[in-house]
Design an enzyme around this catalytic site. Structure first.
Site: not given
Ligand SMILES: Nc1nc2c(c(=O)[nH]1)N[C@H]1C(S)=C(S)[C@@H](COP(=O)(O)O)O[C@H]1N2
Ligand SMILES: [Mo]
Length: 569
Positions: A131, A155, A230, A277, A415
């Site tokens: 693979h 693929h 996240r 986060c 946030y």
């Molecule tokens: N498109 C998208 N970007 C996103 C998110 C998401 O849910 N969708 N989550 C954000 C949040 S709240 C955080 S803390 C980080 C987490 O990045 P990671 O999953 O690579 O650790 O991505 C951010 N970017």
């Molecule tokens: Mo986050």
């Protein structure tokens, strides 16, 4: 009879095709197909000659001939590939039927590696070593290939189907196929990628998980599999070949880039940056007084190397200049992931961070030296170093230069920080600015809360991480073993080179080994960090409490029992 079946199969295939493509070409193709599949002898010779070619090609790939070979294989003639399709359908009748349960038993090289695809069962044990994507193929073992192929769009080529057909061993029981299809179509999360079982999951759908604390401080760069994840929605499946990044809002009109253009038109930059986060350590604030949100421990923070184009370079190419600087204030990002109403995840950052020479904001296509994993934004994400994770928008679809902040929920109504006196009845989101740079943070990764230390060892080693937002470098971490009465300075470990002033994007790991206090039966270990602006962490949570449990950065405390050595009794 055989011919009839074949025609039937073709009709089925062609009708599927007709839906996807325009009608006229589909009809022509079908005619060609019928003709080219009229002799089964032809098919057989085609097949063996072809698989030999494949073995050679694969050997080339493995020997490092690499991308050129892989790309060359992409250009199969439609007629040849279609013959294989027909054959796949034809073969179905005389092979045994397996239940999903039987397929699921084959999930390792010892037990055999079986997969299903469109109702057929394949024993791919021998193919695992061949693979091109390595062991990753084992993630699909015992189950359906569809979600993986949807994810890894490489693929979706006829010759891949052709290889697969060589390993066919049977058919999937009809009712199990129906169940499989039901799962794939009804659950928007069914195509989310596999995750490492070691992660502590805070929410499965959407997927939110953090690594165990001790793993975090075991390596300066967090391996991608353990990097906290996240997600607000299902992981969108993006085909890298048709991916487009739109840049809008500039006077020169709009710019659209393919993944290839993003990679080749702009210099590739690599930075090491920590993402945190805003909800990291929320569980501790929640203990002090109830908050609303995912119950993150201390692991909603991780560090990776990120490579990609500088946002600044892309904005300049799209026509950013001094005229734009006169009215523009923000750069907005939109993800390709969407909620049920079709609203995309989004956020924005101040213009000066986006275009500043020292901002180091990346449109990253690599994480830790490899293509971005699906969970982390494949194929392109923003990395805004020094800023709350929420602005590092994953699965990036659109960049908009604007006089306004993003109108998204996550910029406007989440946030944000509030006074401890603000509750859900009185909160006015317009009254507070969106979180961008984060405050100084640190936590103890080992020992764990509740751990037992043996008296006879005579000393205790404490480890942890420390980081600050806005590129401010952590210059000191203080550690106390007695709840904060007396303090010692921990040793800091960063990258080999100290970062330029104001661009310390990555954390420091720290460590201290201290003698056990002779009389103590329990230790309350505390840590606190200081950054180069001499910002410090607050000692307790109540004075920084806020209804969403954000910016939770009070001193981290861990209680440890000291067990008397049995031989001394
Ligand atoms: N498109 C998208 N970007 C996103 C998110 C998401 O849910 N969708 N989550 C954000 C949040 S709240 C955080 S803390 C980080 C987490 O990045 P990671 O999953 O690579 O650790 O991505 C951010 N970017
Ligand atoms: Mo986050």
């Amino acid at each position: 009879m055989l011919l009839l079946r074949r025609v039937h199969a073709l009709t089925r295939f062609c009708s599927v095709n007709t839906q996807r493509n325009q009608v006229a070409p589909a009809v022509t193709l079908c005619a060609v197909r019928l003709w080219s599949s009229s002799s089964s002898d032809d098919q057989r010779s085609y097949r063996s000659a072809h698989s030999l070619r494949w073995r050679r090609a694969l050997a080339g790939l493995l020997a490092g001939a690499g991308a050129v070979v892989a790309y060359g294989l992409h250009h199969h003639k439609a007629v040849q590939a279609d013959t294989t399709r027909v054959q796949t359908i034809e073969n179905t009748s005389n092979l045994p039927i397996f239940s999903q349960e039987e397929v699921t038993k084959h999930r390792s090289l010892e037990d055999g590696v079986w997969v299903t695809y469109r109702g057929s069962v394949y024993d791919i044990t021998e193919f695992v070593a061949l693979h091109p994507g390595g062991n990753k193929i084992l993630l699909a073992a015992g189950g359906a290939l569809e979600p993986f192929w949807a994810l890894y769009a490489v693929h979706n080529q006829e010759h891949v189907l052709e290889i697969l057909s060589e390993y066919k061993v049977g058919e999937l029981k009809a009712e199990d196929l129906k169940k499989q299809q039901a799962v794939t179509s009804s659950d928007p999360y069914s195509s989310d990628p596999e995750r490492h079982p070691l992660l502590h999951t805070n929410s499965l759908k959407p997927f939110n998980a953090e690594p165990p604390a001790e793993i975090l401080s075991d390596s300066y760069i967090t391996p991608s599999a353990f990097f906290f994840k996240r997600n607000h929605f299902p992981v969108p499946q993006v085909d890298p070949a048709s991916y487009q990044l739109h840049v809008e809002g500039l006077s020169g009109g709009s710019l659209t880039l393919s993944l290839e253009e993003l990679k080749t038109r702009f210099p590739k930059h690599t930075i090491t940056a920590t993402l945190q986060c805003a909800g990291n350590r929320r569980s501790e604030m929640h203990k002090a007084k109830q908050v609303k949100g995912l119950n993150w421990g201390i692991g909603a923070i991780s560090t990776a190397t990120w490579s990609g184009a500088k946002l600044r370079d892309v904005l300049l190419a799209a026509g950013y200049g001094s005229d734009v600087a006169q009215w523009a204030r923000h750069v907005q990002f939109e993800g390709l992931d969407k909620d049920v109403t079709g609203a995309a995840y989004g956020g924005s950052i101040p213009l000066n961070k986006a275009v500043g020479e020292d901002g180091d904001v990346l449109l990253a296509y690599e994480m830790n030296g490899e293509a971005l994993p699906a969970d982390h934004g494949f194929p392109v994400r923003v990395v805004v170093p020094g800023v709350v994770g929420a602005r590092s928008v994953k699965w990036l679809g659109k960049i908009i230069v604007s006089a306004e902040e993003s109108s998204s929920h996550w910029q406007q109504n989440d946030y944000k920080g509030f006074s401890p006196g603000t509750d859900w009845d009185t909160v006015d989101h317009k009254s507070a600015p969106a979180i961008q740079e984060l405050p100084v943070q640190s936590a103890i990764t080992t020992p764990a809360d509740g751990a037992v230390v043996d008296r006879s060892v005579e000393e205790v080693t404490v480890k942890g991480y420390a980081w600050s937002g806005g590129g401010r470098e952590v210059v000191r971490v203080d550690v106390s073993l007695d709840g904060g009465k007396t303090w010692q300075v921990a040793q800091l470990r960063g990258s080999e080179h100290s970062p330029p002033l104001g661009r310390a994007w990555a954390w420091k790991l720290w460590e201290i080994t201290a003698p056990l206090p002779p009389e103590a039966q329990e230790l309350e270990i505390v840590c606190k960090a200081v950054d180069n602006s001499y910002n410090v962490q607050p000692d307790t949570f109540l004075p920084i409490w806020n209804l969403r449990g954000l910016l939770s950065n009070a001193w981290h405390r861990v209680k440890v029992k000291i067990a008397e050595d049995a031989s001394e009794d």
